[in-house]
Design a protein around this motif. Structure first.
Motif, short mmCIF file in Angstrom:
data_model
loop_
_atom_site.label_atom_id
_atom_site.label_comp_id
_atom_site.label_asym_id
_atom_site.label_seq_id
_atom_site.Cartn_x
_atom_site.Cartn_y
_atom_site.Cartn_z
N ILE A 1 0.83 -1.20 0.00
CA ILE A 1 0.00 0.00 0.00
C ILE A 1 0.87 1.25 0.00
N ALA A 2 1.97 1.23 0.76
CA ALA A 2 2.87 2.38 0.77
C ALA A 2 3.42 2.65 -0.62
N GLN A 3 3.76 1.60 -1.35
CA GLN A 3 4.28 1.79 -2.71
C GLN A 3 3.19 2.28 -3.65
N LEU A 4 1.94 1.86 -3.44
CA LEU A 4 0.85 2.36 -4.27
C LEU A 4 0.59 3.84 -4.01
N VAL A 5 0.76 4.27 -2.76
CA VAL A 5 0.65 5.70 -2.45
C VAL A 5 1.73 6.48 -3.19
N VAL A 6 2.94 5.92 -3.22
CA VAL A 6 4.02 6.54 -3.98
C VAL A 6 3.66 6.61 -5.46
N THR A 7 3.04 5.56 -5.97
CA THR A 7 2.61 5.55 -7.37
C THR A 7 1.62 6.67 -7.64
N LEU A 8 0.67 6.86 -6.72
CA LEU A 8 -0.31 7.94 -6.89
C LEU A 8 0.38 9.30 -6.95
N LYS A 9 1.34 9.53 -6.08
CA LYS A 9 2.03 10.82 -6.08
C LYS A 9 2.98 10.96 -7.28
N ASP A 10 3.52 9.85 -7.75
CA ASP A 10 4.44 9.92 -8.88
C ASP A 10 3.76 10.26 -10.20
N THR A 11 2.43 10.17 -10.24
CA THR A 11 1.74 10.60 -11.46
C THR A 11 1.97 12.08 -11.73
N SER A 12 2.32 12.83 -10.68
CA SER A 12 2.56 14.27 -10.85
C SER A 12 3.78 14.56 -11.72
N ILE A 13 4.69 13.59 -11.84
CA ILE A 13 5.86 13.80 -12.69
C ILE A 13 5.45 13.90 -14.16
N GLY A 14 4.27 13.41 -14.47
CA GLY A 14 3.81 13.43 -15.86
C GLY A 14 3.63 14.81 -16.44
N PHE A 15 3.54 15.83 -15.59
CA PHE A 15 3.37 17.18 -16.15
C PHE A 15 4.63 17.63 -16.91
N ILE A 16 5.77 16.99 -16.64
CA ILE A 16 7.00 17.32 -17.37
C ILE A 16 6.85 16.97 -18.85
N ILE A 17 6.11 15.91 -19.15
CA ILE A 17 5.92 15.51 -20.55
C ILE A 17 4.53 15.91 -21.03
N THR A 18 3.99 16.97 -20.44
CA THR A 18 2.73 17.62 -20.85
C THR A 18 1.50 16.74 -20.64
N TYR A 19 1.57 15.79 -19.70
CA TYR A 19 0.36 15.05 -19.35
C TYR A 19 -0.48 15.95 -18.46
N GLN A 20 -1.71 16.23 -18.87
CA GLN A 20 -2.53 17.24 -18.20
C GLN A 20 -3.25 16.66 -16.99
N GLU A 21 -2.46 16.29 -15.99
CA GLU A 21 -3.02 15.79 -14.72
C GLU A 21 -3.14 16.95 -13.75
N LEU A 22 -3.30 16.65 -12.47
CA LEU A 22 -3.61 17.68 -11.48
C LEU A 22 -2.48 18.70 -11.35
N LEU A 23 -1.25 18.25 -11.24
CA LEU A 23 -0.14 19.19 -11.07
C LEU A 23 0.02 20.09 -12.29
N TYR A 24 -0.25 19.56 -13.48
CA TYR A 24 -0.19 20.38 -14.70
C TYR A 24 -1.19 21.53 -14.61
N GLN A 25 -2.38 21.26 -14.16
CA GLN A 25 -3.40 22.31 -14.03
C GLN A 25 -3.05 23.29 -12.92
N ILE A 26 -2.49 22.78 -11.82
CA ILE A 26 -2.08 23.67 -10.72
C ILE A 26 -1.00 24.63 -11.19
N SER A 27 -0.02 24.11 -11.91
CA SER A 27 1.06 24.97 -12.41
C SER A 27 0.53 26.01 -13.39
N PHE A 28 -0.43 25.60 -14.21
CA PHE A 28 -0.99 26.54 -15.20
C PHE A 28 -1.72 27.69 -14.50
#
Length: 291
Positions: free
Chosen positions: A198-225
């Motif tokens: 479960i701890a690793q799955l939580v890390v997986t959830l947070k690691d989706t935020s790295i996707g904004f570097i390659i223009t994946y429009q997830e939550l962090l991408y919208q926050i930065s915008f």
């Protein structure tokens, strides 16, 4: 009074622990008050900075970004668990032509930083002729490869921790190795290593935020915008507070579901108080000795 592992604290120790606990709370509250004061002093609580996030379109966009985050996480979580189990079983194989390559693959994807792996997927593969690599596919594939390799070692450790006598008893009953692994070893390994999984799955959830570097429009991408909107005095702090609260809420929900699943898995099965007859037609004796 003493316990097996330690002596119970006396009155002085109890008083000292209470004083330390109060001091810790005071320090934390003082730090939070200082942070809030600095935010207020720098104008981070101005109405104009927060007015942007009261617009319905902005709220819908943030929820859409949250949906993109959860979508990538859901697919990556399932894929990581499946890949982790497959790699763990392959690494435990007695055939070296299976265990060695699987071990190399596991160590390779564990060693590559996730950001570099996403960049290779999104920017590198199209340069060598691989087409159709969207930001979503790159994010999900990278998360599966990285977290699946990490979970492979978690599953392998859980299987190794199971007493060897259980597998030996299963082989003595005539079960094949595949049945022993899927019916006996893997379920116990998942139950034992569930907190780490479960701890690793939580890390997986947070690691989706790295996707904004390659223009994946997830939550962090919208926050930065929205945080960079100059007409609203660049509300980076309000955007970070709102986005961070959404991430924390998702992680708390995931942790709550994990605790519920853990309690269900660790609950011992109910044993019937009435014995089942071993022979057809046989009954149980009552207190008077009659059938």
């Amino acid at each position: 009074m003493s316990s097996v592992l330690f002596d119970a604290p006396g009155r002085k120790a109890i008083t000292r622990n209470r004083v330390l606990g109060v001091l810790t709370i005071v320090v934390i509250l003082a730090f939070l008050a200082f942070v809030i004061y600095k935010f207020a002093e720098s104008g981070q609580f101005n109405a104009k900075k927060w007015s942007l996030f009261s617009a319905p379109l902005v709220q819908q966009t943030l929820l859409k970004g949250l949906g993109a985050t959860l979508s990538a996480f859901a697919v990556a979580a399932v894929g990581s668990l499946i890949l982790g189990m497959v790699l763990a079983v392959g690494r435990l194989s007695e055939r070296r032509w299976i265990s060695l390559p699987v071990g190399w693959i596991t160590e390779l994807f564990r060693a590559i930083p996730l950001l570099i792996l996403m960049a290779i997927m999104f920017y590198g593969l199209p340069s060598v002729g691989v087409q159709g690599m969207t930001p979503y596919i790159a994010v999900v594939t990278s998360l599966i490869l990285y977290n699946g390799s990490v979970l492979a070692e978690v599953f392998r450790a859980g299987i190794r921790a199971i007493p060897k006598g259980q597998s030996e008893a299963a082989y003595a009953l005539g079960l094949r190795k595949t049945s022993v692994m899927t019916i006996i070893l893997l379920p116990q390994a998942v139950r034992t290593m569930l907190p780490v999984i479960i701890a690793q799955l939580v890390v997986t959830l947070k690691d989706t935020s790295i996707g904004f570097i390659i223009t994946y429009q997830e939550l962090l991408y919208q926050i930065s915008f929205y945080g960079g909107q100059t007409q609203y005095q660049t509300p980076y702090i309000p955007a970070a507070i709102i986005g961070g609260s959404m991430y924390v809420g998702c992680c708390l929900i995931l942790a709550g579901l994990a605790k519920y699943a853990e309690s269900r898995l660790r609950r011992s099965p109910k044993v019937s108080t009435r014995a089942t007859p071993a022979v057809p037609g046989a009954g149980t004796l009552d207190s008077n000795g009659t059938v």
